[in-house]
Scaffold this active site. Structure first.
Site, PDB file in Angstrom:
ATOM      1  N   SER A  14       0.828  -1.212   0.000  1.00 50.16           N
ATOM      2  CA  SER A  14       0.000   0.000   0.000  1.00 50.16           C
ATOM      3  C   SER A  14       0.855   1.251   0.000  1.00 50.16           C
ATOM      4  CB  SER A  14      -0.916  -0.008   1.234  1.00 50.16           C
ATOM      5  OG  SER A  14      -0.182  -0.276   2.414  1.00 50.16           O
ATOM      6  N   SER A  37      -2.804  -4.052   5.195  1.00 50.38           N
ATOM      7  CA  SER A  37      -3.560  -4.425   6.393  1.00 50.38           C
ATOM      8  C   SER A  37      -4.418  -3.278   6.904  1.00 50.38           C
ATOM      9  CB  SER A  37      -2.629  -4.918   7.506  1.00 50.38           C
ATOM     10  OG  SER A  37      -1.825  -3.875   7.985  1.00 50.38           O
ATOM     11  N   ASP A  63      -3.988  -9.573   6.879  1.00 48.84           N
ATOM     12  CA  ASP A  63      -2.902  -9.463   7.851  1.00 48.84           C
ATOM     13  C   ASP A  63      -1.983 -10.662   7.611  1.00 48.84           C
ATOM     14  OD1 ASP A  63      -1.268  -9.661  10.059  1.00 48.84           O
ATOM     15  OD2 ASP A  63      -2.870  -9.393  11.526  1.00 48.84           O
ATOM     16  N   TYR A 159      14.150  -6.170  15.508  1.00 53.82           N
ATOM     17  CA  TYR A 159      14.123  -6.078  14.044  1.00 53.82           C
ATOM     18  C   TYR A 159      15.271  -6.890  13.431  1.00 53.82           C
ATOM     19  CZ  TYR A 159      14.661  -3.582   9.550  1.00 53.82           C
ATOM     20  OH  TYR A 159      14.802  -3.249   8.230  1.00 53.82           O
TER      21      TYR A 159
END
Ligand SMILES: NC(=O)c1ccc[n+]([C@@H]2O[C@H](COP(=O)([O-])OP(=O)(O)OC[C@H]3O[C@@H](n4cnc5c(N)ncnc54)[C@H](OP(=O)(O)O)[C@@H]3O)[C@@H](O)[C@H]2O)c1
Length: 251
Positions: A14, A37, A63, A159
């Site tokens: 997106s 999502s 998701d 991360y």
């Protein structure tokens, strides 16, 4: 590189890098599933741009950390476009805390939020898409990782662990899905997307200084590398990590 007749799913497309990957794959001729999502309007806009370039687009809210939603996304891609040739596991959890939180402050919630989207999400999407790809005897999976997974980093411990897992997943899938499906990773350095807004001037300068090319990467520069890995030009590559970071990490 010609991707005419190919069908691609790009998770988290997106906005940011995923959006650029979707648009570059479409420019190459692929039909694209735009996954998101939360950012529905942005995803619709990406679909319009894909269509404007002459490819077909399908927007799917899913998701990536939810198996049912992932399986439904792959089913819809197959139903709408008849195949799934390319999967790009790009969706990633993002927040400033993720970068600057010290070890003692990391919560279990942060651990699971990041692992669920970045690592479990890539696993679930690969598992669902691999079923289709194995049946077709053809497929390309491209996993988006990050240079801290290759070289270590003072920031973003959770991360780094998730993105290191992505490199392990890439190798495990490459063995598991050979010879018909090739699986490779792209380890990114600093690419100009939303997170750059969180950096102050000093932080931006220090990130820039680390790179031989002395600038942040553009999302479309990532997209073009992904197009190469999605195309027949990379047929003899699997289980590899391509570093796209302006020359910050050299090995
Ligand atoms: N930018 C960099 O410098 C850089 C460097 C190294 C690696 N990376 C990696 O590259 C990827 C893209 O980064 P970015 O900077 O473009 O990130 P971004 O701008 O924050 O975009 C993240 C994308 O992931 C989607 N997403 C988040 N959670 C999701 C979920 N549970 N299910 C499906 N989609 C979800 C978002 O969609 P919604 O808005 O709809 O939730 C959005 O499209 C990430 O994996 C990131 O870790 C980025």
């Amino acid at each position: 590189m010609n991707l005419k007749g190919k069908v691609a799913i790009v998770t988290g497309s997106s906005r940011g890098i995923g959006k650029a990957i979707a648009l570059e794959l479409a420019r190459g001729g692929a039909d694209v599933v735009i996954n998101y999502s939360k950012s529905a309007d942005e995803a619709e806009k990406v679909a319009q741009e894909v269509k404007a370039s002459g490819s077909r687009a399908l927007v799917v809210k899913a998701d990536v950390s939810n198996r049912e939603e992932v399986v439904e996304m792959v089913n819809r891609a197959q139903k709408e476009f008849g195949a799934v040739h390319i999967l790009v596991n790009n969706a990633g959890y993002s927040s400033r805390d993720l970068w600057f939180m010290k070890l003692e402050d990391i919560t279990e919630k942060m651990w699971s939020d990041v692992m669920n989207v970045d690592l479990k999400g890539a696993f679930l999407c690969s598992q669902a898409a691999a079923k289709v790809m194995q049946g077709q005897k053809e497929g390309k999976i491209i996993n988006i990782s990050s240079t801290p997974a290759v070289a270590g980093d003072p920031y973003g411990m959770v991360y780094t662990v998730a993105k290191s897992g992505i490199l392990g997943l890439t190798k495990a899938l490459a063995w598991s899905l050979a010879p018909h499906v090739q699986v490779n990773a792209v380890a990114l350095g600093s690419i100009r997307t939303g997170w750059v807004e969180w950096l102050n001037e000093e932080e931006r300068r220090s990130f820039t200084e680390e790179m031989a090319l002395k600038r942040f990467g553009r999302p479309e520069e990532v997209g073009r590398v992904v197009v190469f890995l999605a195309s027949n030009a990379s047929d003899f590559m699997t289980g590899q990590t391509v570093i796209v970071d302006g020359g910050a990490v050299m090995r």
